[in-house]
Design an enzyme around this catalytic site. Structure first.
Site, PDB file in Angstrom:
ATOM      1  N   ASP A 343     -96.043  54.674 -67.904  1.00  0.00           N
ATOM      2  CA  ASP A 343     -95.693  56.087 -67.954  1.00  0.00           C
ATOM      3  C   ASP A 343     -96.932  56.947 -67.701  1.00  0.00           C
ATOM      4  O   ASP A 343     -98.006  56.687 -68.254  1.00  0.00           O
ATOM      5  CB  ASP A 343     -95.104  56.405 -69.328  1.00  0.00           C
ATOM      6  CG  ASP A 343     -94.778  57.868 -69.511  1.00  0.00           C
ATOM      7  OD1 ASP A 343     -93.882  58.360 -68.811  1.00  0.00           O
ATOM      8  OD2 ASP A 343     -95.437  58.514 -70.355  1.00  0.00           O
ATOM      9  N   GLU A 379     -96.093  54.921 -62.812  1.00  0.00           N
ATOM     10  CA  GLU A 379     -95.556  56.259 -62.565  1.00  0.00           C
ATOM     11  C   GLU A 379     -96.772  57.071 -62.129  1.00  0.00           C
ATOM     12  O   GLU A 379     -97.597  57.462 -62.961  1.00  0.00           O
ATOM     13  CB  GLU A 379     -94.933  56.860 -63.821  1.00  0.00           C
ATOM     14  CG  GLU A 379     -94.313  58.221 -63.554  1.00  0.00           C
ATOM     15  CD  GLU A 379     -93.782  58.890 -64.818  1.00  0.00           C
ATOM     16  OE1 GLU A 379     -92.784  59.627 -64.710  1.00  0.00           O
ATOM     17  OE2 GLU A 379     -94.366  58.692 -65.892  1.00  0.00           O
TER      18      GLU A 379
END
Length: 723
Positions: A343, A379
């Site tokens: 993330d 990401e």
């Protein structure tokens, strides 16, 4: 208890069959007390007797699995200098492998009195916060083997442990929403039927439900609020025994591996749940604040925030880097997971201020013999300056390709000037990944993900509808590149509903037939809706959970998705390991590995590519031009296909190319009718048709015009080449 000196490594609580070694890093701490709690909550404090390399440690005989514990760190409390030690705050071990209890958000868990951030609060937080749990490392893996599915053969299914299983009728009620529910035969059979090779679980590291959400009756459903990087989230376990979540998680992984399905974890190493200077003191803040967090240099009371959550982990500090690397290795070696999706991964690359693709973290991953061998997905952005880094990660990494998402959405909703970009995205985004030696599978392709509209809502809403989140619809993205097909939300208009169904099929087929690694959002194949909510991070309820009654209502979409997945698995030309070259395969041949055509059947010219209004195109994929070797060292060959894309609002006649490209073609996929054949070599039909009539019977001679219905994709198989 009288502690023995023990060992400074490994960090955390390590049970060896006779007792447990405890080790905690704190450079700023003067001494550390280990706090053991019995079933009635009574606390026993034991000073750790040794310090080596800033690691405080000790060993205790007869401390067994299930023992709950925490730490109290004695040291300076000087917030303006970045030091926030306070022995009145019971602290969670950053290396805790299981967690027990809840944070009740009493004032005692904060380092200051409410209303006075500059004050010091000395209330004892024991009884108001979480405890670590000593775990038994033994588990019968029964010769577990990782599937080791090559990237180019992977199909990823992004899922939420609770959301995927909470409403599944064939999973026992007591197992729904748990790791055991994911590992249940009903769930595994469904994943196998769909044809996915990996499940990517949204955060399962122990996380907190934010104070503000709980006050409003909401929860942190997504889980991007980690507090313990080694512990599987306890609320996702059906077992209630202390530490039972670890055994249940391992059993889930073992069951998925037995079915050939990999387990990828969505991990959040960019920040923690302790938030900014007004957040609680739960763990790292009270252990060694300046080491674990990025602080503002001019005033260390405050935290650098590249994540939008209040703080950012200090990846410049070697002990913080060690924490991350130890955590990753633990999940691979002890928990047997197959990869990670990071993330806001750009935050991990911020050495000082700017994003640095050669940062220490990536150097360590590259050299690590364990972590470098599993799937690593970034990401590739954060919320800081220069944080959008799609295409800029090191060669070992793959990336969520946000440009694929945006371009495919724009193309199918009929936006102008997308043709060239669309061509680049569906062929692997060589402009992003080829220059640094990466392959097409560096691109993790997706049209929808947990953050944003579901696929059903993408074709049903122009605007977000997030009122249920309690933020007056201010939260969530405003630029969704969505199109409601004529009316906002549900409708009884059959034409609009048919168009929406076709658009879903267009998006699914484009995703699965593009070069790269496709990722499907759970429930999209069922037509799942969040009623226009594009930021359901706090909706732990039926709004976000997969509604399995849709399986009967939208079974044709599930069949279509499974058939296209099988079609992809059967044909290596759709999952190449190398980029297209756009030139003849051999000097003696004229055919290239890829060719693009206008609807008139003529090869695309520079002027055609520059047209701002083109919304239709044909692409020829040469099955003899893969130029790759299989596992036996033989040249990979496949059938050849022609993909006809029409994103116009009207039907278009496309003239099938002549010459060496083929003399006869058969329709094998039609998003207008929803018909699909899954195939294997040389055109032998082995799959099923999801429509009413066999598409294989539709053969078209080369040079003939084929009508491509409005907003449709038709795939043709070359069935004959005249000598």
């Amino acid at each position: 208890m009288q502690p023995w000196p023990g060992s400074p490594y490994p960090l955390g609580a390590t049970y060896d069959g006779a007792g447990t070694n405890f080790a905690l890093f704190s450079e700023v701490g003067t001494f550390v007390e280990l706090c053991l709690f019995d079933e009635d909550g009574r606390e026993e404090r034991i000073r750790l007797p040794e310090v080596d390399g800033f690691v405080h440690h000790g060993y205790l005989l007869n401390v067994n699995p299930g023992q709950r514990y925490g730490f109290r760190v004695h040291g300076p409390y000087e917030p303006e200098q970045g030091k926030r030690n306070n022995p009145n705050k019971l602290l969670l071990d950053p290396y805790a492998k299981a967690v027990s209890g809840r944070v009740d958000w009493d004032q005692a868990v904060f380092g200051y009195d409410f209303g006075d951030p500059d004050s010091r609060n000395d209330d004892d937080s024991a009884g108001h916060t979480m405890l670590g749990v000593v775990v038994n490392p033994f588990f019968d893996w029964a010769n577990d083997r990782p599937p080791n599915t090559p990237y180019n053969e992977s199909v990823i299914y992004e899922a939420h442990v609770r959301g995927l299983t909470m409403r599944h009728p064939d999973i026992p009620a007591e197992l729904r929403g748990t790791y055991a529910g994911i590992g249940h035969p009903a769930m595994i059979d469904y994943l196998n039927t769909l044809g996915v090779t990996a499940i990517e679980l949204m955060p399962v590291h122990q996380f907190l439900h934010d104070h503000g959400l709980t006050e409003n009756g909401l929860r942190n459903y997504w889980g991007y609020n980690t507090i313990a990087f080694f512990a599987p989230h306890d609320e996702y376990a059906s077992r209630t025994d202390a530490g039972g979540q670890v055994q249940e998680f391992k059993a889930m992984v073992r069951a998925l591996h037995e079915a050939g399905i990999e387990v990828i974890l969505d991990v959040v190493y960019n920040h923690t749940a302790e938030g900014n200077h007004l957040g609680p003191t739960l763990s790292m803040r009270g252990i060694d604040n300046d080491a674990y967090y990025r602080l503002v240099e001019d005033d260390k009371r405050y935290y650098m925030d590249y994540t939008g959550t209040g703080n950012s982990l200090n990846v410049r500090n070697p002990h913080t880097l060690q924490l991350i690397m130890d955590s990753l290795r633990y999940w691979v070696l002890d928990m047997h997971v197959d990869g990670f999706r990071f993330d806001l991964a750009a935050t991990l690359a911020r050495e000082f201020y700017d994003v640095d693709r050669l940062s220490t973290f990536f150097d360590l991953v590259q050299q690590d013999p364990v972590i470098s061998q599993v799937k690593l997905i970034a990401e590739p952005w954060d919320v800081g300056p220069g944080g959008y880094q799609v295409g800029n990660f090191p060669p070992l990494w793959t990336e969520w390709n946000g440009k694929f998402r945006d371009t495919v959405r724009d193309f199918w909703r009929g936006e102008p000037a997308t043709l060239g970009e669309f061509a680049s995205r569906i062929t692997g985004s060589s402009d992003l990944y080829q220059d640094d030696g990466r392959r097409p599978y560096a691109s993790i392709n997706f049209v929808t993900a947990h953050d944003g509209f579901t696929m059903n809502d993408l074709v049903s809403y122009n605007d977000k509808h997030n009122d249920a989140n309690g933020e007056n619809n201010r939260d969530g993205a405003n630029d969704n590149r969505s199109w409601n097909c004529g009316t906002e939300g549900p409708t009884d208009d059959e034409k609009i509903n048919e168009l929406r169904a076709r658009q879903r099929r267009n998006l699914i087929a484009t995703l699965l037939l593009s070069q790269g690694v496709p990722m499907i959002l759970h429930g999209d194949e069922l037509g799942r809706t969040q009623h226009g909510n594009n930021n359901a991070y706090c909706q732990d309820n039926e709004l976000s959970w997969v509604d399995w009654t849709l399986l009967e209502q939208n079974g044709d979409l599930v069949d279509f998705t499974a058939a296209v997945v099988e079609f992809r698995h059967s044909h290596p030309v759709f999952r190449r390991r190398r980029f297209f070259q756009g030139r003849p395969i051999r000097k003696s041949e004229e055919l290239r590995d890829i060719a693009w055509f206008t609807p008139a059947g003529e090869e695309m010219s520079e002027q055609d590519w520059e047209s701002g209004f083109g919304r239709s195109i044909m692409v020829f994929l040469n099955g003899d031009g893969i130029q790759d070797l299989d596992r036996r060292g033989e040249l990979v060959r496949d059938d050849s296909f022609l993909l006809c894309f029409n994103a116009h609002d009207g039907d278009i006649g496309m003239r099938l190319p002549e010459g060496g490209y083929g003399s006869e073609w058969s329709v094998v996929l039609d998003t207008h009718t929803g018909e699909v054949f899954a195939e294997s070599g040389s055109g032998v039909i082995v799959g099923v048709v999801t429509g009413d009539s066999p598409v294989g019977a539709r053969t078209i001679p080369a040079g003939q015009e084929l009508t491509i219905p409005a907003r449709s994709l038709i795939v043709l198989l070359r069935t004959r080449i005249d000598a």
